[in-house]
Design a protein around this motif. Structure first.
Motif, PDB file in Angstrom:
ATOM      1  N   GLY A 468       0.809  -1.203   0.000  1.00  0.00           N
ATOM      2  CA  GLY A 468       0.000   0.000   0.000  1.00  0.00           C
ATOM      3  C   GLY A 468       0.843   1.253   0.000  1.00  0.00           C
ATOM      4  N   MET A 496      -2.751  -6.048   1.562  1.00  0.00           N
ATOM      5  CA  MET A 496      -3.714  -5.278   2.362  1.00  0.00           C
ATOM      6  C   MET A 496      -3.029  -4.046   2.934  1.00  0.00           C
ATOM      7  N   TYR A 497      -3.855  -3.116   3.410  1.00  0.00           N
ATOM      8  CA  TYR A 497      -3.358  -2.055   4.279  1.00  0.00           C
ATOM      9  C   TYR A 497      -3.227  -2.675   5.667  1.00  0.00           C
ATOM     10  N   THR A 499      -1.612  -2.210   8.639  1.00  0.00           N
ATOM     11  CA  THR A 499      -1.797  -1.567   9.944  1.00  0.00           C
ATOM     12  C   THR A 499      -3.275  -1.347  10.236  1.00  0.00           C
ATOM     13  N   ILE A 500      -4.005  -0.881   9.231  1.00  0.00           N
ATOM     14  CA  ILE A 500      -5.433  -0.637   9.433  1.00  0.00           C
ATOM     15  C   ILE A 500      -6.168  -1.958   9.650  1.00  0.00           C
ATOM     16  N   ARG A 501      -5.758  -2.990   8.915  1.00  0.00           N
ATOM     17  CA  ARG A 501      -6.381  -4.303   9.096  1.00  0.00           C
ATOM     18  C   ARG A 501      -6.130  -4.831  10.514  1.00  0.00           C
ATOM     19  N   GLN A 504      -8.485  -3.133  12.655  1.00  0.00           N
ATOM     20  CA  GLN A 504      -9.820  -3.613  12.310  1.00  0.00           C
ATOM     21  C   GLN A 504     -10.088  -4.967  12.947  1.00  0.00           C
ATOM     22  N   VAL A 512     -14.212  -7.417   7.676  1.00  0.00           N
ATOM     23  CA  VAL A 512     -13.195  -6.800   6.827  1.00  0.00           C
ATOM     24  C   VAL A 512     -13.852  -5.789   5.891  1.00  0.00           C
ATOM     25  N   SER A 513     -13.399  -4.559   5.956  1.00  0.00           N
ATOM     26  CA  SER A 513     -14.001  -3.509   5.136  1.00  0.00           C
ATOM     27  C   SER A 513     -12.945  -2.468   4.787  1.00  0.00           C
ATOM     28  N   GLY A 514     -12.706  -2.295   3.482  1.00  0.00           N
ATOM     29  CA  GLY A 514     -11.866  -1.206   3.027  1.00  0.00           C
ATOM     30  C   GLY A 514     -10.377  -1.382   3.213  1.00  0.00           C
ATOM     31  N   THR A 515      -9.890  -2.591   3.441  1.00  0.00           N
ATOM     32  CA  THR A 515      -8.462  -2.776   3.685  1.00  0.00           C
ATOM     33  C   THR A 515      -7.784  -3.757   2.729  1.00  0.00           C
TER      34      THR A 515
END
Length: 577
Positions: A468, A496-497, A499-501, A504, A512-515
């Motif tokens: 990313g 995936m992103y 850190t955000i995952r 999450q 799981v949404s947006g990663t």
């Protein structure tokens, strides 16, 4: 003057060759505003600048023609601004970037914010609409004072070409003095083509701040009386000499030393006094030692959110420990933490003053504690035995890099969980070998590597990037190919992103949404630009691929596939901590 009226032409004095003023000379030749500007850059010692070209400052581009300023043409203004910021980090002098108005200026905000949070000197020159059209919501017009006023140390529009020497000199002085940071100068396009007679400025130097003799004496007394002192290093205004000087003082005093977030190059990891870095996912022993300390010395650092563990280590506004805060900007002292002793001085000046301080022979108790702190760091930074799911073991990769890449190697990275591998397991030894944003900005690694290889062509440069992170400014790989800048990108791909995952999975498990990311073949990407690219899926493949990348003498990408389940060295998808 309209846009179509701006065209290359001989210098206003009739000399079509390059003009190189000597520092301190007074010139009253007839020159365009653009020529006056470039002459000031030469006087202030600018050797490199980064840009994305725009019609709003064509007169400057023309004035740069034939000078000794190396102009790196970039692919996006965010990357150009990050390169200028990285240049400022490496040299301690203001990095220079040119962008055009409106969209160009907006893109450059990325790099400005890094410079502001990282205390890096930088001057951003922005093309601007003609003075006669200002205030009419003209094509690509922005109010630069309003847009950049909360990020930059100073924002100014140069409306009169005769004031260019004055305002450029002020810009460099402001950017480099006190707590360094970014300055923005807007350049109306018709001002740049005005022909004026004006004296040049003289070269500026950062305004230095020094500790008083009384302050040095008070510091020495506090250190001598302390039983459990610690020092935390950070910020800018350091030098290789300052790092060496403080290392010698700390070792003589058996003083445990930590470094702030992404400031590992400020103290050698091999020193028996080094305790590690106060980063995201830091060694828990660091917080325990600082909380138990009876004296904390903050040298150059603001001890902001990340290194302070969300502002919990010291107590606000009155720390639980005695606090000595040394910082080059007086307004930073006491802004968050009320110090027992506040000293307005740059790290370099303070370290020079330590030459008069007797560190005293430490007692056995302090030596034992310092040895235990360093032993804890060595254990924490040892990648052997660190395993993750999948066939590519990043712990073994880091161990291999330690044996292959020398202490002068410059490491660059942006933001993401992939960076933990570098920050935790690379034992930095020398000043000027780390380029990483304390602002946590993604997309920084590749532009920083371009700047590092431009400024230090004889050094090995390695950029770490996540999948990313890379694609936020990965187009600057084309810049590296264009200028023949041979560095290696270790691209850690977990689709995936990450850190955000990780957050999450902790806060919203199973949702799981947006990663998620669908990635290209990054090795093919490198080859498409004319660089070297290889795919790495197993531990055994990594070192041979690295050797080929280094031997290629080309910008290179090693596309390293790791298992998505490996969120970090210690966290797994199924059981995030």
């Amino acid at each position: 003057m309209t846009q179509t009226d701006i065209r290359p032409r001989p210098r206003a004095d009739g000399d079509e060759g390059p003009h190189t003023p000597a520092a301190g000379t007074v010139s009253r030749r007839l020159r365009t505003g653009g020529e006056v500007l470039v002459d000031q850059l030469l006087i202030h010692g600018v050797s490199n600048a980064y840009c994305v070209p725009g019609e709003s400052y064509l007169a400057v581009l023309d004035a740069l023609y034939g000078t000794r300023i190396a102009l790196t043409v970039c692919r996006q203004e965010g990357g150009a601004a990050m390169m200028a910021e990285a240049s400022g980090k490496l040299t301690g002098r203001a990095g220079v970037c040119f962008v055009t108005r409106g969209p160009g200026a907006s893109n450059a905000m990325h790099g400005l914010h890094i410079a502001q949070q990282d205390s890096t000197p930088m001057v951003l020159f922005v093309g601007h609409v003609a003075r006669s059209a200002a205030g009419r919501d003209t094509f690509q017009e922005l109010d630069y004072r309003a847009v950049f006023g909360t990020v930059a140390k100073w924002v100014e529009v140069i409306d009169d070409a005769r004031r260019v020497p004055e305002l450029v000199a002020r810009a460099f002085r402001i950017a480099e003095s006190g707590r360094p940071g970014p300055v923005v100068l807007a350049l109306p396009e018709d001002m740049l083509t005005d022909i004026v007679e004006v004296a040049d400025a003289t070269a500026v130097a950062p305004v230095e701040t020094y500790p008083s003799a009384d302050q040095v004496e008070a510091f020495a007394a506090m250190l001598a009386a302390a039983e459990r002192p610690v020092a935390v290093l950070g910020g800018s205004r350091w030098s290789a000499e300052a790092v060496a000087g403080f290392t010698a003082f700390a070792e003589a005093a058996s003083l445990p030393v930590y470094v702030s977030f992404r400031r590992q190059m400020l103290f050698p990891g091999s020193s028996p006094c080094y305790g590690g870095d106060m980063s995201l996912g830091a060694n828990p022993a660091i917080a325990r030692e600082i909380e138990a300390a009876d004296l904390v010395i903050l040298l150059g650092t603001r001890l902001s959110e990340v290194p302070s563990n969300h502002f919990t280590l010291l107590g606000i506004p009155v720390p639980r420990q005695k606090l000595v805060h040394v910082h080059p900007e007086p307004q930073e002292i006491g802004q968050i933490y009320t110090p027992t002793l506040g000293i307005a001085a740059s790290p370099a000046a303070f370290v020079r003053a330590l030459a008069t301080v007797d560190p005293h022979a430490p007692d056995a108790g302090r030596r034992s504690r310092t040895e235990a702190i360093h032993a804890s760091y060595l254990a924490w930074s040892d990648p052997s035995g660190v395993t993750i799911p999948g066939e590519l073991q990043m712990g073994e990769v880091m161990a291999s890099l330690a044996g292959r890449l020398g202490p002068d190697t410059i490491f660059c990275n942006g933001a993401g969980n992939y960076a933990i591998w570098l920050h935790r397991f690379r034992r930095f030894e020398r000043f000027g070998t780390q380029l990483a944003p304390t602002s946590g900005s993604m997309g920084y690694g590749v532009p920083a590597a371009v700047a590092a290889k431009t400024m230090r062509p004889d050094r090995t440069v390695v950029a770490f990037a996540g999948d990313g992170c890379f694609l936020m400014n990965g187009q600057e790989f084309a810049t590296a190919v264009q200028y023949g800048l041979a560095f290696v990108v270790i691209l850690v791909d977990n689709t995936m992103y990450g850190t955000i995952r990780m957050h999450q999975e902790r806060d919203y498990p199973g949702r799981v949404s947006g990663t998620g990311l669908k990635n290209p073949d990054f090795a093919a990407y490198a080859r498409a630009f004319g660089g070297h690219g290889e795919t790495v899926r197993t531990t055994a493949e990594f070192m041979p691929a690295l050797e080929r990348a280094l031997a290629s003498n080309l910008p290179a990408i090693l596309h390293c596939h790791i298992a998505p389940e490996a969120l970090s060295p210690t966290m797994r998808m199924a059981e995030p901590a």
